[in-house]
Design a protein around this motif. Structure first.
Motif, PDB file in Angstrom:
ATOM      1  N   ASN A  71      73.996  -6.577  54.850  1.00 45.93           N
ATOM      2  CA  ASN A  71      72.778  -5.754  54.185  1.00 45.93           C
ATOM      3  C   ASN A  71      72.203  -4.649  55.817  1.00 45.93           C
ATOM      4  OD1 ASN A  71      71.452  -7.755  55.139  1.00 45.93           O
ATOM      5  ND2 ASN A  71      70.113  -7.194  53.449  1.00 45.93           N
ATOM      6  N   ALA A  86      73.901  -2.344  49.855  1.00 43.04           N
ATOM      7  CA  ALA A  86      74.665  -4.321  50.638  1.00 43.04           C
ATOM      8  C   ALA A  86      76.015  -4.543  50.058  1.00 43.04           C
ATOM      9  CB  ALA A  86      73.956  -5.325  49.624  1.00 43.04           C
ATOM     10  N   TYR A 134      67.792  -7.806  58.320  1.00 44.23           N
ATOM     11  CA  TYR A 134      69.032  -7.944  57.576  1.00 44.23           C
ATOM     12  C   TYR A 134      70.062  -8.708  57.896  1.00 44.23           C
ATOM     13  CZ  TYR A 134      66.199  -4.824  55.740  1.00 44.23           C
ATOM     14  OH  TYR A 134      65.266  -3.139  55.082  1.00 44.23           O
ATOM     15  N   THR A 173      68.849  -7.417  49.265  1.00 43.56           N
ATOM     16  CA  THR A 173      67.987  -5.539  48.367  1.00 43.56           C
ATOM     17  C   THR A 173      69.758  -4.642  48.818  1.00 43.56           C
ATOM     18  OG1 THR A 173      68.449  -5.735  51.357  1.00 43.56           O
ATOM     19  CG2 THR A 173      66.117  -6.280  50.854  1.00 43.56           C
ATOM     20  N   VAL A 174      69.813  -3.897  48.381  1.00 45.70           N
ATOM     21  CA  VAL A 174      70.759  -2.383  48.682  1.00 45.70           C
ATOM     22  C   VAL A 174      69.852  -1.549  49.613  1.00 45.70           C
ATOM     23  CG1 VAL A 174      71.179  -2.444  46.001  1.00 45.70           C
ATOM     24  CG2 VAL A 174      69.710  -1.442  46.599  1.00 45.70           C
ATOM     25  N   ALA A 224      69.377   3.260  50.101  1.00 49.53           N
ATOM     26  CA  ALA A 224      70.802   2.604  49.669  1.00 49.53           C
ATOM     27  C   ALA A 224      71.658   4.156  49.085  1.00 49.53           C
ATOM     28  CB  ALA A 224      71.186   2.080  47.906  1.00 49.53           C
ATOM     29  N   VAL A 231      78.096 -11.563  50.124  1.00 45.58           N
ATOM     30  CA  VAL A 231      77.728  -9.995  50.875  1.00 45.58           C
ATOM     31  C   VAL A 231      78.249  -9.725  52.542  1.00 45.58           C
ATOM     32  CG1 VAL A 231      75.865  -9.405  51.663  1.00 45.58           C
ATOM     33  CG2 VAL A 231      75.207  -9.804  49.314  1.00 45.58           C
ATOM     34  N   PHE A 271      71.276  -1.304  55.983  1.00 46.73           N
ATOM     35  CA  PHE A 271      71.404  -0.348  55.651  1.00 46.73           C
ATOM     36  C   PHE A 271      71.446   0.828  57.035  1.00 46.73           C
ATOM     37  CE2 PHE A 271      66.964  -0.386  56.075  1.00 46.73           C
ATOM     38  CZ  PHE A 271      66.374   0.511  56.414  1.00 46.73           C
TER      39      PHE A 271
END
Length: 346
Positions: A137, A125, A27, A122-123, A58, A134, A139
């Motif tokens: 991301n 973000a 990431y 990806t989410v 997310a 961005v 998470f």
């Protein structure tokens, strides 16, 4: 990983025949911090969280943002539940564009950061609105930073989701839950061989049995209040019967057949900040439509019955204070309410 490879909400690769599922965890690890040490200081209004209600990773950030009352400091854009091989898209917005960033695809914000970006789009973000690029991301770090770095902008009464005295235990629980449960369902669903699936299946239910035993005698995973650990587990549990049990072949036991876990999940679901962020319609559409290698017909099942999520859970008898010395979040802000068709809370 090529940006042209079909990418789903987890950021991991699809199953490879004969192999076990392996998540791509490369990431963008840039952090937004109070002191701005990575070049991105916490500033209200500067950043935009891009999420999707379909995605469990997310959904963690959506819940934490709401519990902490960061809605006015960190705006949120929502991608639709389905996407193509290129990217998540903003098909829920008028004209198919995010109204703040002005983009049709999340891919555009990743390419604004790096025109040659070749990893998963990806989410969740977080995007720097000034540059349209961005920032991160990552998470797992994202929710911790909202809890520890954005404190100046937390609402009055915001709970402490990562209390210092419990961090070691929270981290230990999170590691186990991630390996066996959060990622475990994907290891089942995307297993590339019978042996890989069988091993993943055993590991998943070993983890769920451990959680069932742990939660039989205590209301929350760590301590007597809701913490980061509960948020991370909840987003998997709330999807379990709707998608993982059938779609990912995690079918030894339904969540509704595990008494402590089912009551625990209902307890959280009925707590402000949890169930009011869940959209079952989007969750099911995402998994059953996007994962064409698992469900080539794209048929979305009509069930399960969601009314049970509102049944009394009885967990109050175990004690505990959901928000500790804090208070529940207020009503869901205008524009962020889940459509009535997506949740039994509607």
């Amino acid at each position: 990983m090529s940006d042209e490879r079909p990418e789903h909400s987890t950021g991991g690769v699809y199953s490879v025949p004969g192999q076990e599922y392996t998540r791509d965890d490369r990431y963008l690890a840039t952090r937004i911090t109070a002191d701005g040490r990575d070049g991105f200081p916490v500033e209200p209004g500067r950043y935009r969280l891009i999420a999707a209600r379909a995605c469990p990773w997310a959904s963690r950030v959506i819940i934490v943002r709401r519990l902490l009352g960061l809605e006015s400091a960190l705006s949120m854009g929502l991608a639709g539940p389905t996407h193509d091989a290129r990217s998540w898209t903003f098909d829920l917005d008028p004209g198919g564009r995010d109204p703040v960033l002005g983009i049709e695809r999340l891919q555009e914000a990743f390419f604004a950061r790096d025109p040659h970006y070749s990893r998963g789009i990806t989410v969740p973000a977080i995007v720097d609105v000034r540059s349209g690029a961005v920032v991160t991301n990552d998470f797992a770090q994202m929710t911790l930073d909202l809890e520890l770095e954005w404190t100046a902008h937390h609402r009055p009464g915001a709970p402490d989701l990562y209390p210092e005295r419990l961090r070691d235990e929270i981290d230990q629980v999170n590691r186990r839950v991630y390996a066996k449960v959060n990622n475990g369902v994907y290891r089942c669903g995307f297993a590339g061989s019978q042996d890989a699936y069988d091993a993943a299946y055993r590991s998943l239910f070993d983890g769920l049995d451990w959680l069932e035993e742990r939660l039989t005698g205590q209301r929350y995973l760590v301590g007597d209040t809701i913490t980061e650990a509960d948020v991370r587990l909840f987003t998997t549990l709330v999807r379990f019967d709707a998608v993982y049990h059938g779609h990912f072949k995690c079918n030894r036991t339904k969540l509704t057949e595990m008494p402590a876990l089912w009551a625990y999940a209902r307890d959280l679901f009925q707590t402000p900040g949890f169930g009011d962020t869940v959209d079952f319609a989007q969750i099911k559409e995402h998994y059953y439509v996007v994962h064409t290698d698992i469900n080539p017909t794209g048929i979305v099942p009509a069930g399960p019955d969601l009314s049970g999520w509102l049944h009394p859970h009885g967990r109050e008898q175990l004690g505990g204070r959901p928000f500790g010395d804090g208070t529940p979040p207020g009503p869901v802000p205008d524009g962020e309410r889940v459509a009535a068709a997506g949740t039994p809370l509607g």
